[in-house]
Write a protein that holds these residues in place. Structure first.
Motif, PDB file in Angstrom:
ATOM      1  N   GLN A  13       0.852  -1.187   0.000  1.00 51.24           N
ATOM      2  CA  GLN A  13       0.000   0.000   0.000  1.00 51.24           C
ATOM      3  C   GLN A  13       0.889   1.238   0.000  1.00 51.24           C
ATOM      4  N   GLU A  14       0.285   2.371  -0.287  1.00 57.36           N
ATOM      5  CA  GLU A  14       1.048   3.627  -0.373  1.00 57.36           C
ATOM      6  C   GLU A  14       1.868   3.890   0.898  1.00 57.36           C
ATOM      7  N   SER A  15       1.337   3.506   2.042  1.00 61.78           N
ATOM      8  CA  SER A  15       2.056   3.743   3.305  1.00 61.78           C
ATOM      9  C   SER A  15       3.323   2.900   3.434  1.00 61.78           C
ATOM     10  N   ASP A  16       3.511   1.929   2.538  1.00 62.62           N
ATOM     11  CA  ASP A  16       4.729   1.107   2.537  1.00 62.62           C
ATOM     12  C   ASP A  16       5.875   1.751   1.767  1.00 62.62           C
ATOM     13  N   LYS A  21      11.383   1.956  -0.259  1.00 65.03           N
ATOM     14  CA  LYS A  21      12.593   2.715  -0.615  1.00 65.03           C
ATOM     15  C   LYS A  21      13.830   2.130   0.056  1.00 65.03           C
ATOM     16  N   LYS A  22      13.704   1.638   1.295  1.00 65.56           N
ATOM     17  CA  LYS A  22      14.838   1.018   1.983  1.00 65.56           C
ATOM     18  C   LYS A  22      15.380  -0.177   1.205  1.00 65.56           C
ATOM     19  N   ILE A  23      14.504  -0.845   0.486  1.00 67.91           N
ATOM     20  CA  ILE A  23      14.917  -1.994  -0.316  1.00 67.91           C
ATOM     21  C   ILE A  23      15.433  -1.536  -1.673  1.00 67.91           C
ATOM     22  N   LEU A  24      14.577  -0.836  -2.405  1.00 71.67           N
ATOM     23  CA  LEU A  24      14.850  -0.516  -3.809  1.00 71.67           C
ATOM     24  C   LEU A  24      15.889   0.579  -3.999  1.00 71.67           C
ATOM     25  N   GLN A  25      16.195   1.332  -2.940  1.00 70.99           N
ATOM     26  CA  GLN A  25      17.196   2.387  -3.067  1.00 70.99           C
ATOM     27  C   GLN A  25      18.515   2.020  -2.399  1.00 70.99           C
ATOM     28  N   ASP A  26      18.675   0.747  -2.066  1.00 71.24           N
ATOM     29  CA  ASP A  26      19.923   0.259  -1.487  1.00 71.24           C
ATOM     30  C   ASP A  26      20.778  -0.336  -2.608  1.00 71.24           C
ATOM     31  N   GLU A  27      21.953   0.227  -2.812  1.00 73.04           N
ATOM     32  CA  GLU A  27      22.829  -0.194  -3.918  1.00 73.04           C
ATOM     33  C   GLU A  27      23.152  -1.680  -3.870  1.00 73.04           C
ATOM     34  N   GLN A  40      11.227   8.135  -8.414  1.00 74.16           N
ATOM     35  CA  GLN A  40      10.196   7.876  -9.423  1.00 74.16           C
ATOM     36  C   GLN A  40      10.131   6.389  -9.773  1.00 74.16           C
ATOM     37  N   MET A  41      11.271   5.735  -9.852  1.00 73.48           N
ATOM     38  CA  MET A  41      11.292   4.305 -10.148  1.00 73.48           C
ATOM     39  C   MET A  41      10.621   3.506  -9.033  1.00 73.48           C
ATOM     40  N   VAL A  42      10.836   3.914  -7.786  1.00 76.21           N
ATOM     41  CA  VAL A  42      10.182   3.240  -6.656  1.00 76.21           C
ATOM     42  C   VAL A  42       8.674   3.439  -6.739  1.00 76.21           C
ATOM     43  N   GLN A  43       8.253   4.652  -7.023  1.00 80.91           N
ATOM     44  CA  GLN A  43       6.811   4.936  -7.152  1.00 80.91           C
ATOM     45  C   GLN A  43       6.211   4.115  -8.287  1.00 80.91           C
ATOM     46  N   ALA A  47       3.260   1.298  -8.069  1.00 86.11           N
ATOM     47  CA  ALA A  47       2.080   1.421  -8.928  1.00 86.11           C
ATOM     48  C   ALA A  47       1.865   0.147  -9.749  1.00 86.11           C
ATOM     49  N   LYS A  48       2.949  -0.441 -10.218  1.00 80.52           N
ATOM     50  CA  LYS A  48       2.849  -1.687 -10.993  1.00 80.52           C
ATOM     51  C   LYS A  48       2.265  -2.804 -10.134  1.00 80.52           C
ATOM     52  N   GLN A  49       2.693  -2.896  -8.880  1.00 83.55           N
ATOM     53  CA  GLN A  49       2.161  -3.943  -7.999  1.00 83.55           C
ATOM     54  C   GLN A  49       0.677  -3.717  -7.730  1.00 83.55           C
TER      55      GLN A  49
END
Length: 168
Positions: A13-16, A21-27, A40-43, A47-49
């Motif tokens: 959900q949006e509140s997640d 971001k902690k997952i998808l923005q970790d190198e 934007q990629m995380v958003q 949205a895809k899910q």
């Protein structure tokens, strides 16, 4: 939606978004994707899910630790192409601090059971970047065997992947 010994799997959900971001923005976590995602990629990922839930009734779900109610990862089912075949894949990504504690295999096994019992699929897949040894181990512990190799084109480059599967 799905419950295991230590985890809940539920729709994102949006509140997640902060946990996502902690997952998808970790190198390091996103090495198989050739690097971290921007905001934007995380958003777009979220949205895809949300779209997958509406269209298919499933997608990548939030993995929530029962003990703390914290979202520690995502695991679920998505349709993917292998050659010209559309296959149902179990995918998983977890916050690095929760690696090597058995959460990925626990969630992946629950998704396999859901796919076989609820969705009545006859075969389930995991498509894994050829350099991602940890994810390959999860697939193998989930009873899967490597079936073939494919190349996915992503972020402007060709990325070899191993295709694992198990039949019902």
């Amino acid at each position: 939606m799905i419950e295991t010994k230590r985890l809940y799997l539920r729709e994102l959900q949006e509140s997640d978004l902060p946990a996502l971001k902690k997952i998808l923005q970790d190198e390091e976590t996103m090495t198989a994707y050739e690097g971290a995602f921007d905001d934007q990629m995380v958003q777009n990922w979220l949205a895809k899910q949300l779209m997958n839930y509406q269209r298919d009734g499933f997608g990548l779900w939030a993995v929530v630790l029962k003990e703390t109610e914290e979202m520690i990862g995502q695991c679920g089912l998505t349709w993917q192409l292998v050659g010209t075949d559309q296959v149902l894949e179990i995918g998983y990504l977890f916050q690095r601090e929760f690696w090597h504690q058995g959460y990925a295999i626990e969630a992946a096994q629950a998704c396999k059971q859901y796919a076989f019992e609820e969705l009545q699929v006859q075969e389930i897949f995991s498509i894994i970047r050829d350099t991602n040894r940890a994810s390959k181990k999860v697939a193998e512990r989930n009873g899967m065997s490597q079936r073939q190799k494919i190349v996915k084109h992503y972020r402007g480059m060709d990325m070899p992947h191993d295709v694992y599967s198990i039949q019902k």
